[in-house]
Design a protein around this motif. Structure first.
Motif, PDB file in Angstrom:
ATOM      1  N   GLY A   1       0.778  -1.222   0.000  1.00 45.86           N
ATOM      2  CA  GLY A   1       0.000   0.000   0.000  1.00 45.86           C
ATOM      3  C   GLY A   1       0.813   1.277   0.000  1.00 45.86           C
ATOM      4  O   GLY A   1       2.019   1.294  -0.252  1.00 45.86           O
TER       5      GLY A   1
ATOM      6  N   MET B   1      -5.381   0.169  -2.570  1.00 50.11           N
ATOM      7  CA  MET B   1      -6.529   0.501  -3.403  1.00 50.11           C
ATOM      8  C   MET B   1      -7.712  -0.395  -3.086  1.00 50.11           C
ATOM      9  O   MET B   1      -7.550  -1.580  -2.796  1.00 50.11           O
ATOM     10  CB  MET B   1      -6.161   0.358  -4.879  1.00 50.11           C
TER      11      MET B   1
ATOM     12  N   GLY C   1     -13.244  -1.144   0.817  1.00 47.48           N
ATOM     13  CA  GLY C   1     -11.915  -0.821   1.320  1.00 47.48           C
ATOM     14  C   GLY C   1     -11.440  -1.864   2.303  1.00 47.48           C
ATOM     15  O   GLY C   1     -12.146  -2.221   3.242  1.00 47.48           O
TER      16      GLY C   1
ATOM     17  N   PRO D   1      -8.458   4.151  -1.289  1.00 51.69           N
ATOM     18  CA  PRO D   1      -8.143   3.055  -0.375  1.00 51.69           C
ATOM     19  C   PRO D   1      -9.137   2.902   0.773  1.00 51.69           C
ATOM     20  O   PRO D   1      -9.197   1.835   1.389  1.00 51.69           O
ATOM     21  CB  PRO D   1      -6.750   3.424   0.151  1.00 51.69           C
TER      22      PRO D   1
ATOM     23  N   HIS E   1       3.138   2.663  -4.479  1.00 50.98           N
ATOM     24  CA  HIS E   1       1.682   2.745  -4.561  1.00 50.98           C
ATOM     25  C   HIS E   1       1.221   3.474  -5.821  1.00 50.98           C
ATOM     26  O   HIS E   1       0.261   3.053  -6.474  1.00 50.98           O
ATOM     27  CB  HIS E   1       1.186   3.463  -3.300  1.00 50.98           C
TER      28      HIS E   1
END
Length: 475
Positions: free
Chosen positions: A182, A190, A255, A342, A423
């Protein structure tokens, strides 16, 4: 936490190979085919009963990352092109030459399942379906074998070179090699989501442009009011459906961490409910959708991001924006930095993660790590704002060979969305066209590494590039 002691046991080694590829998705298929065609005894391991990964189990489509931005120049070829043309020949994909110029290639997952079987078996790849990588055996920095779990019990396969094409860097994790997860500020990844298929769309009475604008506004208000949960206000496209009256819908979002089984479980349940709610909403409020019905939901929740292997080199977001060239290029990445929130948000203007996010409600990344977010100050969360997230001048970024090479294990390569990158770079590289190109490079390199006693860093990159180009893969 209460623990139990698992008894030690000896496992049967059911095969010894030059190259072992784990994960039969968009990266793993070309990796296995390339290795086998190069003369390596190759095994391809897949957890489902069919190949294709997110392209089949996830119903993800269309194939993106196929041309340089603002041009009609293809940036994929080789095995990726062969897969597309084979699907086209059986009516399972739109014409490659026409649609690569448009930037995306719609296809049907069932066609890819069949074509993937054919192309791997013709190349001499041994397939092992319904098999999950449960562990890795490492000795002094060398990966010796993978432990597999299946209906046949626990078994092992040995290899000289391994390719992690699992998407989630499962081999990397099981081998205790290093990886990142991440964004840097909080590790958030994501959002997950799903593509589902509907039928019964009234093609003769589709909304006009003005009507569609009104539908999108109505849908946005319904999201804000908590009636439905969808980040996409449209009525779908033909990404992984080709038939009259059918649509491929990319709309749901959740998420969480897709390497956490509890998050996966919650995500599957929530997204399934959101899918039915959205279809019901359309039936009631959109005339052309009054008779729609659910054809198919994916076998697996759509996964965008999880672990990235720590490699000899690392791609970063600025590589994408600047269309950075590399001497050790093995693939091309032309997609934009497309980061789905995210936190899994779907409300209007907050569903993509950029500096332009209106930050409602407050987000820690926005408030405390604003400079780490992609995009430009003051630019809207729309086409104008996204322009700065594309490779400059309509070009592409080179994917370096070093991003495929493990820093910790001498005989491990990664392919697809789990290569070494941050990321932001992940937001662009993760699309299927790019993953296919990376997979072919990894497979070709793996076969070359076999000749170097398994040492992936000993691969002559200039020779690798020559072989890739000779086999139709731009690099």
């Amino acid at each position: 936490m209460r623990t139990i002691q698992e008894p030690a046991r000896e496992l049967a080694v059911v095969g010894e190979y030059d190259v072992v590829v784990a994960g039969g998705g968009p990266a793993g298929i070309p990796a296995a085919v390339a290795a086998a065609r190069a003369g390596a005894k190759t095994l391809l391991i897949e957890r489902y009963g069919f190949l294709g990964g997110m392209a089949t189990a996830g119903l993800i489509g269309p194939i993106l990352g196929v041309r340089a931005g603002r041009s009609e120049e293809p940036i994929i070829g080789g095995i990726a092109e062969e897969l597309c043309r084979r699907m086209e020949s059986i009516g399972g994909a739109r014409p490659f030459d026409e649609f690569v110029k448009k930037g995306s290639i719609p296809f049907e997952p069932e066609a890819l399942k069949l074509v993937a079987d054919e192309i791997t078996l013709e190349a001499g790849v041994e397939l092992r379906l319904h098999s999950w990588v449960a562990d890795a055996v490492v000795d002094d920095g060398v990966l010796q074998a993978l432990v597999l779990e299946s209906k046949s019990g626990r078994q092992a396969v040995a290899g000289k070179v391994f390719v992690d094409a699992t998407g989630d860097a499962d081999i990397v994790a099981r081998a205790d090699a290093r990886f990142t997860k991440g964004r840097r500020c909080d590790g958030a990844m994501m959002a997950m989501g799903s593509i589902f298929h509907i039928g019964g769309v009234d093609e003769a009475n589709l909304p006009t442009a003005d009507e569609m604008q009104a539908i999108m506004q109505m849908s946005g208000q319904a999201v804000d009011d908590g009636i439905i949960k969808t980040y996409n206000r449209g009525l779908g496209g033909k990404g992984s459906t080709l038939r009259e009256g059918q649509r491929s819908i990319n709309a749901t979002r959740f998420g969480g961490d897709c390497t956490d089984v509890e998050d996966l479980t919650r995500g599957e349940i929530e997204v399934r409910r959101d899918t039915w709610d959205l279809i019901g909403f359309w039936r009631e409020r959109v005339p052309a959708m009054g008779g729609v019905y659910l054809v198919q939901t994916p076998t697996n929740l759509g996964l965008r991001e999880s672990r990235q292997m720590v490699g000899v080199e690392r791609m970063v977001g600025d590589d994408i924006r600047q269309a950075r060239r590399r001497d050790d290029a093995v693939a091309r990445a032309a997609y934009w930095i497309d980061i789905h929130c995210p936190l899994g948000r779907v409300k209007r203007d907050t569903h993509l993660c950029y500096k332009s996010c209106p930050n409602d409600p407050p987000c820690q990344a926005y408030e405390e790590h604003y400079e780490e977010l992609p995009g430009e100050d003051g630019k809207p969360n729309g086409p104008e704002g996204r322009a700065s997230l594309h490779p400059k001048d309509g070009l592409w970024a080179d994917v370096p060979y070093g991003a495929l090479v493990s820093e910790d294990l001498i005989n491990l390569l990664a392919a697809g969305r789990c290569i070494s990158m941050d990321h932001q770079a992940m937001g662009a590289v993760r699309v299927m066209g790019t993953c296919m190109a990376i997979g072919q490079a990894a497979g070709e390199a793996a076969a070359m590494a076999v000749e170097a006693d398994g040492h992936t860093r000993a691969v002559d990159v200039a020779e690798l590039q020559r072989r890739l180009r000779a086999n139709g893969a731009p690099c």
